[in-house]
Design a protein around this motif. Structure first.
Motif, PDB file in Angstrom:
ATOM      1  N   ASN A 152     -50.737-153.382   4.944  1.00 33.56           N
ATOM      2  CA  ASN A 152     -50.542-154.674   5.822  1.00 33.56           C
ATOM      3  C   ASN A 152     -49.982-156.243   5.904  1.00 33.56           C
ATOM      4  O   ASN A 152     -51.480-156.073   6.571  1.00 33.56           O
ATOM      5  CB  ASN A 152     -49.766-153.444   6.601  1.00 33.56           C
ATOM      6  N   SER A 154     -41.696-146.762   4.829  1.00 37.30           N
ATOM      7  CA  SER A 154     -41.437-147.771   6.150  1.00 37.30           C
ATOM      8  C   SER A 154     -43.053-148.217   6.428  1.00 37.30           C
ATOM      9  O   SER A 154     -44.087-147.377   5.833  1.00 37.30           O
ATOM     10  CB  SER A 154     -41.705-146.815   7.257  1.00 37.30           C
ATOM     11  N   ASP A 193     -35.600-155.473   6.190  1.00 37.61           N
ATOM     12  CA  ASP A 193     -36.201-155.146   8.007  1.00 37.61           C
ATOM     13  C   ASP A 193     -35.542-154.271   8.183  1.00 37.61           C
ATOM     14  O   ASP A 193     -34.526-153.451   7.611  1.00 37.61           O
ATOM     15  CB  ASP A 193     -35.454-156.308   7.998  1.00 37.61           C
ATOM     16  N   SER A 194     -35.803-153.939   9.651  1.00 31.18           N
ATOM     17  CA  SER A 194     -34.875-152.986  10.444  1.00 31.18           C
ATOM     18  C   SER A 194     -33.302-153.022   9.865  1.00 31.18           C
ATOM     19  O   SER A 194     -33.195-151.614  10.572  1.00 31.18           O
ATOM     20  CB  SER A 194     -35.565-152.755  11.185  1.00 31.18           C
ATOM     21  N   GLY A 240     -42.753-156.179  13.209  1.00 29.78           N
ATOM     22  CA  GLY A 240     -41.574-154.858  14.049  1.00 29.78           C
ATOM     23  C   GLY A 240     -41.683-154.108  12.193  1.00 29.78           C
ATOM     24  O   GLY A 240     -42.892-153.949  11.680  1.00 29.78           O
ATOM     25  N   GLN A 241     -40.376-153.418  12.399  1.00 31.35           N
ATOM     26  CA  GLN A 241     -40.834-152.256  10.936  1.00 31.35           C
ATOM     27  C   GLN A 241     -40.471-153.322   9.648  1.00 31.35           C
ATOM     28  O   GLN A 241     -39.389-153.406   9.925  1.00 31.35           O
ATOM     29  CB  GLN A 241     -39.261-150.996  12.052  1.00 31.35           C
ATOM     30  N   TYR A 242     -40.637-151.859   8.515  1.00 31.78           N
ATOM     31  CA  TYR A 242     -39.941-152.876   7.706  1.00 31.78           C
ATOM     32  C   TYR A 242     -39.788-151.561   6.824  1.00 31.78           C
ATOM     33  O   TYR A 242     -40.671-150.510   6.674  1.00 31.78           O
ATOM     34  CB  TYR A 242     -40.169-154.228   7.056  1.00 31.78           C
ATOM     35  N   ARG A 290     -45.151-151.009   9.081  1.00 27.55           N
ATOM     36  CA  ARG A 290     -44.976-152.283   9.922  1.00 27.55           C
ATOM     37  C   ARG A 290     -45.670-153.051  10.102  1.00 27.55           C
ATOM     38  O   ARG A 290     -46.763-153.671   9.562  1.00 27.55           O
ATOM     39  CB  ARG A 290     -45.577-151.633  11.648  1.00 27.55           C
ATOM     40  N   GLY A 329     -47.887-155.728  11.950  1.00 26.29           N
ATOM     41  CA  GLY A 329     -48.222-155.885  13.495  1.00 26.29           C
ATOM     42  C   GLY A 329     -48.209-157.344  14.358  1.00 26.29           C
ATOM     43  O   GLY A 329     -48.242-158.051  13.152  1.00 26.29           O
TER      44      GLY A 329
END
Length: 132
Positions: free
Chosen positions: A23, A124, A53-54, A83-85, A126, A128
């Motif tokens: 990541n 998925s 993206d989320s 965030g979450q990707y 993340r 940070g």
């Protein structure tokens, strides 16, 4: 002069289980790195893997296949936000033997039925918080 090396046949459909994701950090344009468990088709790797993206929006950037097509990198145009990707991967991505996420290339249709799903494979990850 080309040297050909014959190995055992590759008769397994693709699996994401042994892929490793490195990541990037938020606030950077460092690449997302995905290490595959075997080489994948170069052109299809560039065409069939996208980052979202989320909210499902495609993240703009540049993908590259490296290390004899065993590593995929993605460098975003804008800096990563925390965030979450998701990696959204076409099930038609193949290894050099023609195996994809739906089927091994030479599936025995007298034993197994061919799968023809176009449902993407999702991984998925993340991003940070920024490092201070």
């Amino acid at each position: 002069d080309k040297k050909l090396v014959i190995t055992a046949p590759a008769r397994e459909k693709l699996s994401k289980e042994n892929w490793k994701i490195i990541n990037p950090e938020a606030g950077s344009k460092n690449p997302l790195v995905v290490k595959f468990d075997k080489a994948l088709d170069h052109a299809l790797g560039l065409k069939y893997i996208v980052v979202t993206d989320s909210f499902g929006n495609i993240v703009e950037g540049k993908a590259e296949m490296r290390e004899k097509d065993t590593v995929w990198t993605f460098s975003p145009v804008k800096t990563w936000t925390a965030g979450q990707y998701f990696l959204k991967i076409s099930p038609f991505l193949e290894d050099p033997a023609g195996n994809n996420f739906n089927n091994a290339f030479d599936v025995d249709v007298s034993v197994d039925k061919r799968v023809n799903s176009d449902e993407p494979v999702i991984i998925s990850f993340r991003v940070g918080q920024e490092m201070n």
